[in-house]
Design an enzyme around this catalytic site. Structure first.
Site, PDB file in Angstrom:
ATOM      1  N   LYS A   1     -10.668  46.583  33.264  1.00 33.10           N
ATOM      2  CA  LYS A   1     -12.007  46.153  33.674  1.00 33.10           C
ATOM      3  C   LYS A   1     -12.942  46.183  32.473  1.00 33.10           C
ATOM      4  O   LYS A   1     -12.637  46.754  31.437  1.00 33.10           O
ATOM      5  CB  LYS A   1     -12.571  47.074  34.772  1.00 33.10           C
ATOM      6  CG  LYS A   1     -11.662  47.304  35.966  1.00 33.10           C
ATOM      7  CD  LYS A   1     -11.407  46.067  36.780  1.00 33.10           C
ATOM      8  CE  LYS A   1     -10.411  46.364  37.907  1.00 33.10           C
ATOM      9  NZ  LYS A   1      -9.970  45.173  38.579  1.00 33.10           N
TER      10      LYS A   1
ATOM     11  N   SER B   1      -7.972  40.020  38.317  1.00 32.57           N
ATOM     12  CA  SER B   1      -9.326  40.583  38.381  1.00 32.57           C
ATOM     13  C   SER B   1     -10.169  40.363  37.128  1.00 32.57           C
ATOM     14  O   SER B   1     -11.373  40.539  37.176  1.00 32.57           O
ATOM     15  CB  SER B   1      -9.268  42.073  38.694  1.00 32.57           C
ATOM     16  OG  SER B   1      -8.761  42.784  37.591  1.00 32.57           O
TER      17      SER B   1
END
Length: 182
Positions: A78, A37
């Site tokens: 993230k 990700s």
């Protein structure tokens, strides 16, 4: 070098500071392994050290957090896109993310770190953009915009700062690809 010689070299007052700080430094040893990700910034299998010493999340930081609503056994990595009070808009048609202190001041982020623009809206993104980040929360997205479960997803949503485990300090594995994250 003996411990006494070391103490004389750096000074006993510095040693006292190091000892005082060492109780918080244990978090520097937290290691996190990556998935896809955060490509291209971080790659599958990369490992990094994370710190929460004197840390308050800010836009642009790469953070590690837990979100029980997603997976209580998995730490997510993230990038912080917006912090409390800011407005966020993900425009899938234009492939841009806009952030501002008000709806009227939102500007497109310059994102030279992403794999590709966000053009795929998944069924879990039920947000009605623009949205405002609540107090003590952040809005975080993976750099691999079209392959990341992040704050856009109802499974993750806004991330309470209390669940942020820390900021990525530097990548340590693979050894030939050492990076420091500001």
């Amino acid at each position: 070098m003996t411990s006494r010689e070391f103490a004389e070299l750096i000074g006993e007052d510095k040693i006292a500071q190091i000892v005082a700080l060492s109780e918080n430094v244990k978090t520097l040893t937290t290691m996190v392994e990556m998935d896809y990700s955060m490509n291209p910034t971080l790659n599958n299998g990369d490992k990094m050290l994370v710190s929460n010493v004197f840390y308050k999340p800010k836009a642009g930081d790469i953070v590690v957090f837990k979100k029980d609503s997603y997976d209580p056994n998995k730490a997510l990595v993230k990038r912080v896109i917006a912090t409390e009070g800011q407005w966020v808009e993900v425009d899938y048609e234009e492939g841009v993310v806009r952030v501002g202190d008000t709806k009227d001041t939102m500007v497109a982020l310059e994102e030279n770190y992403i794999a590709e623009p966000a053009t795929t809206r998944y069924y879990t993104d039920t947000n009605d953009y623009p949205i405002q980040v609540p107090a003590n929360c952040v809005f975080a997205m993976g750099d691999n915009r079209n392959n990341s479960t992040d704050s856009r997803s109802s499974m993750v949503g806004f991330v309470d700062e209390n669940y942020v485990l820390g900021k990525a300090v530097f990548r340590i594995v693979p050894f030939g690809n050492f990076n420091i994250y500001g």
